[in-house]
Scaffold this active site. Structure first.
Site, PDB file in Angstrom:
ATOM      1  N   ARG A  76       0.897  -1.331   0.051  1.00  0.00           N
ATOM      2  CA  ARG A  76       0.024  -0.014   0.021  1.00  0.00           C
ATOM      3  C   ARG A  76       0.666   1.181  -0.067  1.00  0.00           C
ATOM      4  O   ARG A  76       2.033   1.367   0.482  1.00  0.00           O
ATOM      5  CB  ARG A  76      -0.969   0.058   1.147  1.00  0.00           C
ATOM      6  CG  ARG A  76      -0.383  -0.087   2.603  1.00  0.00           C
ATOM      7  CD  ARG A  76      -1.466   0.183   3.698  1.00  0.00           C
ATOM      8  NE  ARG A  76      -1.986   1.220   3.550  1.00  0.00           N
ATOM      9  CZ  ARG A  76      -2.000   2.398   3.925  1.00  0.00           C
ATOM     10  NH1 ARG A  76      -0.948   2.615   4.543  1.00  0.00           N
ATOM     11  NH2 ARG A  76      -2.884   3.432   3.642  1.00  0.00           N
ATOM     12  N   GLY A  77       0.478   2.413  -0.341  1.00  0.00           N
ATOM     13  CA  GLY A  77       0.929   3.585  -0.501  1.00  0.00           C
ATOM     14  C   GLY A  77       0.201   4.740  -0.522  1.00  0.00           C
ATOM     15  O   GLY A  77      -1.005   4.369  -0.374  1.00  0.00           O
ATOM     16  N   PHE A  79      -1.143   6.197  -2.791  1.00  0.00           N
ATOM     17  CA  PHE A  79      -2.041   6.438  -3.818  1.00  0.00           C
ATOM     18  C   PHE A  79      -3.148   5.278  -3.736  1.00  0.00           C
ATOM     19  O   PHE A  79      -4.305   5.427  -4.041  1.00  0.00           O
ATOM     20  CB  PHE A  79      -1.407   5.825  -5.122  1.00  0.00           C
ATOM     21  CG  PHE A  79      -0.904   4.256  -5.009  1.00  0.00           C
ATOM     22  CD1 PHE A  79      -1.641   3.094  -5.471  1.00  0.00           C
ATOM     23  CD2 PHE A  79       0.261   3.975  -4.447  1.00  0.00           C
ATOM     24  CE1 PHE A  79      -1.474   1.903  -5.282  1.00  0.00           C
ATOM     25  CE2 PHE A  79       0.537   2.583  -4.080  1.00  0.00           C
ATOM     26  CZ  PHE A  79      -0.207   1.645  -4.495  1.00  0.00           C
ATOM     27  N   VAL A  82      -2.270  -2.360  -3.452  1.00  0.00           N
ATOM     28  CA  VAL A  82      -2.176  -3.254  -4.364  1.00  0.00           C
ATOM     29  C   VAL A  82      -2.526  -4.723  -3.859  1.00  0.00           C
ATOM     30  O   VAL A  82      -2.186  -4.881  -2.424  1.00  0.00           O
ATOM     31  CB  VAL A  82      -0.529  -3.551  -4.932  1.00  0.00           C
ATOM     32  CG1 VAL A  82      -0.365  -4.523  -5.852  1.00  0.00           C
ATOM     33  CG2 VAL A  82      -0.143  -2.057  -5.284  1.00  0.00           C
ATOM     34  N   ASP A 190       9.327   7.717 -13.166  1.00  0.00           N
ATOM     35  CA  ASP A 190       9.682   7.341 -12.102  1.00  0.00           C
ATOM     36  C   ASP A 190      10.754   5.859 -12.095  1.00  0.00           C
ATOM     37  O   ASP A 190      10.322   4.991 -11.490  1.00  0.00           O
ATOM     38  CB  ASP A 190       8.444   6.954 -11.169  1.00  0.00           C
ATOM     39  CG  ASP A 190       8.925   7.069  -9.554  1.00  0.00           C
ATOM     40  OD1 ASP A 190       9.791   7.469  -9.138  1.00  0.00           O
ATOM     41  OD2 ASP A 190       7.665   6.376  -8.937  1.00  0.00           O
TER      42      ASP A 190
END
Lengths: 820, 201
Positions: A76-77, A79, A82, A190
């Site tokens: 997770r982040g 954004f 996942v 990125d």
């Protein structure tokens, strides 16, 4: 109370208490009429996930998303999350990335989906395969190939070291992957070790189009990538491009080879500073064992200047591929990956550091954490437009521009670009974005002047380059006499608007306006460095002083004018120059001890008197007082620093001056001149070519270009340059003696030696040194020292005079010049 | 919530009799009672920090933390605060939040740590990248703010106090002037549903 109300109360309580909510259950129980309200409550439930967000996603894991069965969260982040998921129809495992903001920020989702679909079209063995992108149940998600393996960053962190051959192979495959992304019309933005995986079969996979995918154009995009991988132009606010991706690949390869970064920094400000001051580790220094061809390819990918960097990932790929064919060492690639794949068991999908749309900073990186995302404030004053009908009022507008620029130097915390650079945009259309980029500023002061007799109308604006937003604007309808008050008001307003303070009081002396106009004319004369214009400038400064004996800048200008007049051949004798310079410089300092120009003039005076240490102190003081006056820095270099052998300080200063004054040909030329003194001919050539690209009067640069070519082993090109007469001046053929000698053009050498006999001893030394006649060179220099000591001291450090080194007569000559 | 429950999660139905009135404490502070000041601080610093941390972008939050601006602002405010009683504790909370926000803005200005000037030079701390925005998205956050502004001050306090500042219901009861924690809970629930209605507009 209806069951419906009970449900709503239940949901409300859960939100207020921060307890998990089974939204699927809520939806199934909800009255269709309440659906809209439920949706809003769902949005509100996100409020509680902000502070201790770690819990939020745990309780919010969906069991299904569209046709996918969600199995477990693997990352997770900011954004979103996942998940490992199962695509039931195709019976395969996939990675599902759910974008968190999609539920609420419906604006973002179309672009996310669109970019996702573009990515889905890329089919490349080294690019993660995106299966699709959809908005389902209010959540935007991307599902993609599920990769089992490790990121390069994990491998590094776990102690893997990559051989040159491995790195080259990684580079070649990565470039292929990035080329495929570029071919699809996308920029990755990125590229970093965290986003490149090696799977169990040692296949390289480029992951996470995180920022490329999620960020739309807008403020903050510049700092969206991981900062250490960012190219200097992106770091300075430029858009991400194919070439900035190339730079990031360069950083990644450097990182794999050294476990370090080419430009290191503690935080974002520090990183910008390091880039600006050119602090970088070269690969050749960090890994001298790397083959030169590979090192050169990576260095070129890392070149801060985009015009020297590879134009595409494909060019870098080709360079690496051909370098590896030349490399004698070949080893099994990906040995490290093999070992770790055995140890594996870790399921991993990259993409954990992405940012949500609209979020400006990459907060996930420790580099940025706690750092201030704001850029340093850099400002330029564009030439005020002259709206007066009278033809002779142009210099008034220029003078106003200059005074406002000068006043802004008193503001703390503001980087000021030199007026000589902003002057380049004088008659150009107002294109804030382009000017901001060229001058590397985020703020501009613009304005106009209109004069009608003694009536004055001045407008001024403070403009933010980002978005061309006017931050402050004012119109002054006053009389001519109030021009200084208006200048002060403008600088104070700028300081106030930017919440900055004045470091020192604004100058208090104010000459009568007519005198001031005369002063501006004199300054304009001094810009073109010719004996006759310097003489004219001196005359005008004298007039200014006659009319206002307390006006300090006029005295400083007068000293500078005498300095020029007594530097040229033929001109005023250095003794006579010095006799006139000193009282003027002293008077300027007496009148205004904080005037940078006064100390600069005093530095010139001390240097002319061969008092090198005092000269150094005066110049350093002047630069501290006003670093934006780059003519002081070039004067310092050519009058003192090079003579005393401090070429490294000279280069450092001029490189910094080039940041302040990026458009200045003078600074670039003197930098090239200093680089030649330092023996760095290739660097000199590069600067000279840049100068020539913008130079309408190329003779001066061409002479230096010819010298650099001569000493870098290309005398033929130097001579060709001279023979192209449109680009040269007859006067400098004697410099070419050194090239003729190298080419064995004896007739030309003899002709020059012959014509040399009756020339100025300074020039004689130049020709005799070329033919290796040490005795005559010394005799000529000995005479030249008496005639023009300071200039001779400069001549003696040039590569043309290298034959003097080690000669027993040299110390005595240096002693006469008061040099150690 | 499986982990990180707020320390006040239990016992919220107890009536806040043990809770000294904030105004009593302020009154005692004005007479130089250090102990009362400590207790006032203990009661308000945590919730305001939570509120600030939700509202400020991270870079500004770090500054606020470093200098402990919340604590410092509260100290100053409590020491000079006048008669607030007739306006209620809820109004006091709003006042304190504004004081903290103003202070953070001032500090940022003085340190010249302004974000890039994109919005006419005004420092908009709530602009980008705050956790609230990360969680909700810009548009939803704006709708939330707009809807919040259409509520009554009491409703607004109930939501901000409970959701953003994470008051216990007992604390909320005091702020809202409710007789019990349960009454505060009901008020907050009504306020939240009203808010959702407003957002739907």
């Amino acid at each position: 109370m209806t069951p419906h109300d009970t449900l709503l109360d239940e949901v409300a309580d859960a939100i207020l208490d921060g307890t998990p909510i089974d939204w699927a259950d809520v939806d199934s129980r909800a009255d269709p009429a309440a659906r809209a309200l439920i949706d809003e409550l769902r949005t509100l439930s996100l409020l509680r996930s902000s502070g201790q967000a770690s819990d939020a996603s745990l309780r919010d894991q969906p069991s299904y998303w569209g046709h996918l069965r969600v199995l477990e969260r693997i990352g997770r982040g900011a954004f979103g999350e996942v998940y490992r998921a199962w695509e039931m129809s195709l019976d395969r495992e996939v990675a599902l990335k759910l974008v968190r903001v999609s539920g609420a920020d419906s604006d973002a989702s179309p672009s996310v989906i669109e970019e996702g679909r573009l990515l889905a079209r890329i089919r490349h063995p080294n690019v993660v395969t995106i299966h699709g992108a959809e908005r389902i149940d209010g959540r935007v998600g991307l599902w993609m190939e599920f990769i089992k393996g490790h990121t390069l960053e994990q491998l590094l962190r776990e102690g893997s070291r990559f051989s040159e051959t491995e790195v080259v192979r990684i580079g070649v495959e990565l470039c292929g992957a990035v080329s495929a992304v570029h071919a699809a019309g996308l920029v990755h933005r990125d590229i970093k070790a965290q986003n490149v995986m090696l799977d169990g079969d040692a296949r390289l996979v480029l992951m996470d189009f995180g920022t490329g995918l999620e960020l739309r154009d807008g403020p903050g995009i510049a700092t969206a990538g991981t900062p250490l991988y960012l190219s200097p132009e992106v770091l300075n606010g430029g858009p991400a491009t194919v070439q900035s991706d190339v730079y990031s690949i360069g950083v990644l390869l450097f990182h794999l080879l050294t476990n370090a970064f080419p430009v290191r920094a503690r935080d974002l400000d520090d990183l910008r500073r390091a880039h600006a001051s050119g602090e970088r580790t070269s690969l050749a220094t960090a890994r001298p064992d790397i083959s030169p061809r590979v090192a050169r390819a990576i260095e070129r990918a890392l070149d801060p200047a985009t015009d020297r960097r590879y134009g595409s990932a494909e060019s870098l790929r080709a360079a690496l591929a051909s370098a590896s064919r030349m490399s004698p060492r070949r080893r099994t690639a990906y040995a490290a990956a093999g070992v770790l794949a055995v140890a594996g068991g870790l399921w991993y999908v990259g993409a954990l550091n992405s940012r949500a749309p609209g979020q400006g900073m990459a907060l996930a990186s420790p580099l940025v954490r706690g750092a201030n995302p704001s850029q340093p404030l850099a400002i330029a004053v564009l030439p005020f437009r002259n709206l007066s009908s009278a033809p002779d009022t142009g210099h008034f507008a220029d003078g106003l521009t200059e005074e406002i620029t000068r006043n802004l130097t008193a503001i703390n915390g503001l980087q000021l670009r030199s007026q000589t650079s902003s002057a380049h945009f004088k008659d150009e259309p107002r294109d804030v974005a382009r000017i901001g980029e060229r001058l590397r500023v985020n703020l501009l002061v613009t304005g106009s002047v209109q004069r009608d007799g003694r009536q004055l109308r001045i407008t001024a604006q403070l403009v933010s380059v980002d978005g061309d937003v006017v931050l402050w604007s004012e119109r002054y309808d006053r009389t001519l006499e109030e021009v200084f008050a208006i200048q002060d008001e403008i600088s104070r307003a700028v300081a106030a608007k930017l919440n900055l303070t004045l470091a020192r009081p604004l100058p208090a002396y104010r000459p009568p306006v007519d005198t001031y106009e005369l002063y501006l004319q004199a300054r304009a004369k001094l810009v073109t460095v010719r004996t006759e214009s310097a003489r004219e400038a001196a005359r005008l400064f004298e007039q200014v002083i006659a009319s206002d004996p307390a006006y300090a800048p006029a005295y400083a200008g007068l000293a500078d004018a005498y300095a020029f007049m007594s530097w040229q051949i033929p001109g005023l004798s250095p003794q006579e120059g010095l006799r006139r310079m000193r009282p003027a410089a002293e008077k300027a300092i007496e009148l205004d001890p904080l005037l940078a120009e006064a100390h600069g003039a005093m530095g010139m005076t001390h240097a002319r008197a061969l008092d090198w240490e005092s000269a150094r102190q005066s110049f350093e003081r002047a630069i501290t007082l006003n670093p934006s006056l780059t003519h002081i820095q070039t004067n310092y270099v050519t009058s003192t620093l090079l003579q005393t052998g401090d070429v490294s300080r000279a280069i450092e200063l001029l490189e910094a001056a080039l940041v302040t004054d990026p458009m200045s040909l003078e600074v670039r030329r003197e930098l090239a001149f200093s680089l030649i003194v330092a023996g760095r001919y290739d660097d000199a050539l590069s600067h000279l070519r840049q100068a020539l690209a913008a130079d309408s009067n190329p003779q001066v640069s061409n002479l230096q270009l010819a010298r650099a070519l001569t000493f870098s082993g290309r005398p033929q090109e130097a001579v060709a340059l001279w023979e192209n007469r449109s680009a040269s001046e007859p006067d400098w053929e004697r410099w070419l003696t050194h090239a003729y000698v190298r080419l064995g053009r004896h007739a030309d050498v003899a002709r020059l030696v012959e014509s040399n006999r009756s020339d100025h001893p300074y020039r004689q030394a130049l020709v005799y040194s070329a033919v290796g006649d040490v005795d005559r060179t010394f005799a000529a220099l000995s005479e030249a020292v008496d005639l023009m000591p300071q200039r001779t001291a400069l001549l003696m450090v040039l590569p043309e005079m290298s034959l003097l080194n080690g000669d027993p007569r040299l110390p005595a000559l240096r002693k006469r010049l008061r040099l150690p | 919530m499986p982990d990180n429950p707020r320390p006040t999660a239990n016992g919220e139905s107890e009536v806040p009799t043990a809770l000294e009135s904030t105004f009593d404490l302020i009154e005692r502070v004005r007479h130089g009672d250090r102990d009362a000041l400590d207790r006032l601080m203990a009661r308000h610093v945590g919730p305001l920090r939570r509120w600030v941390s939700g509202r400020l972008p991270r870079w500004a939050r770090d500054l606020a933390d470093t200098d402990d601006l919340v604590q410092d602002t509260l100290l100053r405010t409590f020491q000079k605060i006048g008669d607030f009683e007739h306006r209620g504790v809820g109004a006091l909370q709003a006042y304190l939040r504004q004081a903290v926000l103003n202070r953070v803005r001032d500090e940022l200005r003085h340190k010249a740590r302004t974000p890039p000037m994109v919005d006419g030079g005004a420092l908009s701390l709530e602009a980008e990248g705050s956790p609230l925005e990360e969680a909700m998205g810009r548009q939803a956050l704006e709708r939330y703010e707009a809807a919040l502004s259409r509520l009554t001050p009491g409703e607004r306090e109930a939501i901000v106090g409970r959701v953003e500042m994470e008051y216990s219901y007992a604390e909320l009861a005091e702020a809202l002037g409710k007789p019990s924690a349960d009454a505060a809970r009901k008020a907050a629930r009504r306020a939240l549903l009203r808010l959702a209605e407003e957002m739907r507009r």
